[in-house]
Design a protein around this motif. Structure first.
Motif, mmCIF file in Angstrom:
data_model
loop_
_atom_site.group_PDB
_atom_site.id
_atom_site.type_symbol
_atom_site.label_atom_id
_atom_site.label_comp_id
_atom_site.label_asym_id
_atom_site.label_seq_id
_atom_site.Cartn_x
_atom_site.Cartn_y
_atom_site.Cartn_z
ATOM 1 N N MET A 1 -2.351 -9.656 -10.207
ATOM 2 C CA MET A 1 -1.965 -8.640 -11.170
ATOM 3 C C MET A 1 -1.433 -7.425 -10.416
ATOM 4 O O MET A 1 -2.002 -7.000 -9.419
ATOM 5 N N LEU A 2 -0.359 -6.865 -10.900
ATOM 6 C CA LEU A 2 0.236 -5.702 -10.270
ATOM 7 C C LEU A 2 -0.329 -4.421 -10.865
ATOM 8 O O LEU A 2 -0.599 -4.351 -12.066
ATOM 9 N N THR A 3 -0.491 -3.403 -10.016
ATOM 10 C CA THR A 3 -0.927 -2.094 -10.470
ATOM 11 C C THR A 3 -0.001 -1.034 -9.901
ATOM 12 O O THR A 3 0.672 -1.249 -8.902
ATOM 13 N N MET A 4 0.004 0.115 -10.544
ATOM 14 C CA MET A 4 0.752 1.272 -10.081
ATOM 15 C C MET A 4 -0.293 2.253 -9.572
ATOM 16 O O MET A 4 -1.154 2.691 -10.342
ATOM 17 N N ARG A 5 -0.252 2.556 -8.274
ATOM 18 C CA ARG A 5 -1.272 3.441 -7.718
ATOM 19 C C ARG A 5 -0.717 4.259 -6.575
ATOM 20 O O ARG A 5 0.438 4.115 -6.186
ATOM 21 N N LEU A 6 -1.560 5.143 -6.042
ATOM 22 C CA LEU A 6 -1.164 6.037 -4.966
ATOM 23 C C LEU A 6 -1.411 5.375 -3.614
ATOM 24 O O LEU A 6 -2.426 4.713 -3.416
ATOM 25 N N ARG A 7 -0.499 5.588 -2.701
ATOM 26 C CA ARG A 7 -0.620 5.100 -1.332
ATOM 27 C C ARG A 7 -0.601 6.322 -0.432
ATOM 28 O O ARG A 7 0.361 7.086 -0.427
ATOM 29 N N ARG A 8 -1.676 6.539 0.324
ATOM 30 C CA ARG A 8 -1.801 7.744 1.124
ATOM 31 C C ARG A 8 -0.915 7.696 2.359
ATOM 32 O O ARG A 8 -0.877 6.710 3.079
ATOM 33 N N VAL A 20 3.366 3.794 -5.868
ATOM 34 C CA VAL A 20 3.909 2.463 -5.604
ATOM 35 C C VAL A 20 3.386 1.444 -6.614
ATOM 36 O O VAL A 20 2.352 1.649 -7.248
ATOM 37 N N VAL A 21 4.133 0.357 -6.744
ATOM 38 C CA VAL A 21 3.683 -0.825 -7.481
ATOM 39 C C VAL A 21 3.188 -1.790 -6.414
ATOM 40 O O VAL A 21 3.902 -2.087 -5.458
ATOM 41 N N ILE A 22 1.933 -2.261 -6.573
ATOM 42 C CA ILE A 22 1.282 -3.042 -5.531
ATOM 43 C C ILE A 22 0.383 -4.091 -6.175
ATOM 44 O O ILE A 22 -0.057 -3.917 -7.319
ATOM 45 N N ASP A 23 0.124 -5.164 -5.458
ATOM 46 C CA ASP A 23 -0.823 -6.175 -5.927
ATOM 47 C C ASP A 23 -2.213 -5.535 -5.936
ATOM 48 O O ASP A 23 -2.598 -4.872 -4.976
ATOM 49 N N SER A 24 -2.965 -5.722 -6.999
ATOM 50 C CA SER A 24 -4.261 -5.061 -7.144
ATOM 51 C C SER A 24 -5.264 -5.492 -6.082
ATOM 52 O O SER A 24 -6.222 -4.773 -5.812
ATOM 53 N N ARG A 25 -5.041 -6.633 -5.442
ATOM 54 C CA ARG A 25 -5.967 -7.109 -4.412
ATOM 55 C C ARG A 25 -5.632 -6.577 -3.025
ATOM 56 O O ARG A 25 -6.396 -6.760 -2.089
ATOM 57 N N SER A 26 -4.489 -5.903 -2.875
ATOM 58 C CA SER A 26 -4.064 -5.386 -1.582
ATOM 59 C C SER A 26 -4.838 -4.132 -1.209
ATOM 60 O O SER A 26 -5.375 -3.424 -2.067
ATOM 61 N N ARG A 28 -5.361 -0.228 0.084
ATOM 62 C CA ARG A 28 -4.738 0.995 -0.422
ATOM 63 C C ARG A 28 -3.401 1.268 0.264
ATOM 64 O O ARG A 28 -2.433 1.665 -0.372
ATOM 65 N N ASP A 29 -3.346 1.059 1.580
ATOM 66 C CA ASP A 29 -2.125 1.334 2.333
ATOM 67 C C ASP A 29 -1.398 0.059 2.732
ATOM 68 O O ASP A 29 -0.611 0.051 3.674
ATOM 69 N N GLY A 30 -1.652 -1.031 2.018
ATOM 70 C CA GLY A 30 -1.029 -2.313 2.336
ATOM 71 C C GLY A 30 0.409 -2.402 1.853
ATOM 72 O O GLY A 30 1.006 -1.433 1.382
ATOM 73 N N ALA A 31 0.951 -3.599 1.960
ATOM 74 C CA ALA A 31 2.337 -3.841 1.553
ATOM 75 C C ALA A 31 2.483 -3.646 0.044
ATOM 76 O O ALA A 31 1.607 -4.003 -0.734
ATOM 77 N N PHE A 32 3.606 -3.061 -0.360
ATOM 78 C CA PHE A 32 3.835 -2.787 -1.775
ATOM 79 C C PHE A 32 5.102 -3.475 -2.247
ATOM 80 O O PHE A 32 5.943 -3.890 -1.453
ATOM 81 N N VAL A 33 5.248 -3.587 -3.562
ATOM 82 C CA VAL A 33 6.402 -4.243 -4.165
ATOM 83 C C VAL A 33 7.572 -3.262 -4.265
ATOM 84 O O VAL A 33 8.699 -3.576 -3.890
ATOM 85 N N GLN A 34 7.302 -2.060 -4.783
ATOM 86 C CA GLN A 34 8.359 -1.061 -4.933
ATOM 87 C C GLN A 34 7.755 0.335 -4.923
ATOM 88 O O GLN A 34 6.677 0.563 -5.477
#
Length: 83
Positions: A1-8, A20-26, A28-34
């Motif tokens: 599932m994708l989430t929209m969250r903050l990446r520090r 960023v839009v990121i996989d919810s299992r990634s 906090r500072d992992g790879a993001f989609v967009q």
């Protein structure tokens, strides 16, 4: 599932965030989609740069925003305030 969250990003003691839009299992500072924008909480008032059209399209696809991003989207008028 994708989430929209903050990446520090930024130095210690001087946080800055990317929205960023990121996989919810990634991580906090992992790879993001967009990347959708930036958030700088140290400015007065806090500075937000956001691509509104991209955010709306991701929300239409079912992406769930985190609590912090939900507040930012409400400030920008993209989401309606829950009452």
């Amino acid at each position: 599932m994708l989430t929209m969250r903050l990446r520090r990003v930024g130095k210690k003691g001087q946080p800055s965030y990317r929205i960023v839009v990121i996989d919810s299992r990634s991580a906090r500072d992992g790879a993001f989609v967009q990347q959708l924008g930036h958030y700088d909480p140290l400015r007065d008032p806090p500075a937000v740069t956001l691509d509104d059209e991209k955010a709306k399209s991701w929300l239409a696809k079912g992406v769930q925003p985190s609590d912090a991003v939900r507040r930012i989207l409400t400030w920008r008028g993209i989401l309606q305030k829950a009452e």
